[in-house]
Enzyme design. Structure first.
Site: not given
Length: 253
Positions: A97, A121, A93-95
Site C-alpha cells: 500500500a 489494504s 496490501h501492507s507494505l
C-alpha cells in the site's frame, strides 16, 4: 500492439491491449506476485490484473532485492509507464500500500498521470511509523518475530534451505517498510479506498481511516473479517468490493 504472454521483469505478463481498465497489484512484505495469481478469476474478463513482481522472489529469485523505497518506486514507475495508456488503478496490501502510494505521487508529480483510484489494504496511513521495528534484529529473533504474524507457511520456517532463500527477501522488505519516512506532500487528486481487517494488529481501524488525509478527492473505507491477511482469507468478499470499484471507472464499450 500485439498481445504477448511472455513474462516481463516487473510484470508476469504484458498487458492486453483489449483491457478496458487495468489494476496493478503490489504485494505485502515477503510475498511474490503469485499472491494475486487467481484474482482474474473473480473479476470481469475486460479488467486486466497485473501483479508487480519485485526482485528476489519467484521468477526473479536470482536477483538481489531492493532495500530502499525511492529506488523501488522509480524502477516500478519506469516499468509500468508504457502500460498506463488505459484507465488504471493500484492495489497494495501492507507494505504494498505504501509503495503504491509513493508510485502514485511519483506518477502525478513527474509524469502528470494519476490512477482512477488508489486502493490500500491492511496498512497504517503513511505518517504512522512501525511501532515495533524488527528489520535490524539477529536472524533468529527476526524470524521469530515474523513467525508471530502467521503469514508465512510453516514449511518455509521448517526448511533451512527455503529459509535461507527467503531471509534476504524478508529482511529487505521489512527494511523498506520500517525505514520508510513519509515526506509531506499535497493530497492526491484521485480517490483513495481503504480496507482493513477487523482483527488486524498491524493496522487498526483508526489507522486505516487516517488515509483520508491523503486525498483531495473521495475517501471511503471498509473493515473485513480477518487478521492482517484478510485479503487472502476473505478474498472473494474483498474482490466483490473491488470489482464494483473498478467497474465504476471502466470506459463503456
Amino acid at each position: 500492439m500485439e498481445f504477448k504472454t511472455k513474462t516481463t521483469s516487473w510484470l508476469l505478463t504484458y498487458p492486453n491491449p483489449n483491457d478496458k481498465i487495468r489494476i496493478f497489484c503490489l504485494p505485502c512484505a515477503g510475498s511474490g506476485a503469485s499472491i494475486y495469481g487467481q484474482w482474474h478469476k473473480f473479476l470481469p474478463k475486460d479488467i486486466g490484473v497485473y501483479p508487480i513482481q519485485l526482485p528476489g522472489r519467484e521468477n526473479r529469485i536470482c536477483e538481489d532485492p531492493i532495500l530502499d523505497m525511492d529506488s523501488l518506486v522509480k524502477y516500478i514507475t519506469n516499468s509500468i509507464l508504457p502500460y498506463l495508456d488505459k484507465p488504471f488503478l493500484f492495489f497494495g496490501h501492507s507494505l504494498g500500500a505504501r509503495v503504491a502510494f509513493e508510485i502514485t505521487h511519483n506518477l502525478n508529480s513527474v509524469y502528470n498521470k494519476i490512477p482512477n483510484c488508489l486502493i490500500v489494504s491492511g496498512s497504517r496511513a503513511p505518517h504512522i511509523p512501525e511501532p515495533n521495528p524488527i528489520h535490524f534484529l539477529p536472524d533468529n529473533e527476526f524470524l521469530n518475530a515474523i513467525g508471530k504474524l502467521s503469514g508465512i507457511p510453516n514449511i518455509i520456517f521448517e526448511n533451512k534451505e527455503l529459509m535461507n532463500l527467503f531471509l534476504p527477501i524478508l529482511r529487505a522488505d521489512y527494511t523498506i517498510d520500517e525505514t520508510y519516512v513519509f515526506k509531506d506532500k499535497s493530497p492526491l487528486p484521485c480517490p483513495i479506498i481503504a480496507f482493513g481487517g477487523v482483527y488486524d494488529t498491524e493496522a487498526s481501524e483508526d489507522e486505516i481511516q487516517d488515509w483520508s488525509a491523503y486525498t483531495s478527492n473521495l475517501f471511503s473505507y471498509s473493515m473485513i473479517e480477518g487478521d492482517h491477511f484478510f485479503f487472502k482469507s476473505h478474498v472473494e468478499e474483498l474482490l466483490n468490493k473491488i470489482s464494483k470499484i473498478i467497474s465504476s471507472y471502466k470506459v463503456p464499450s
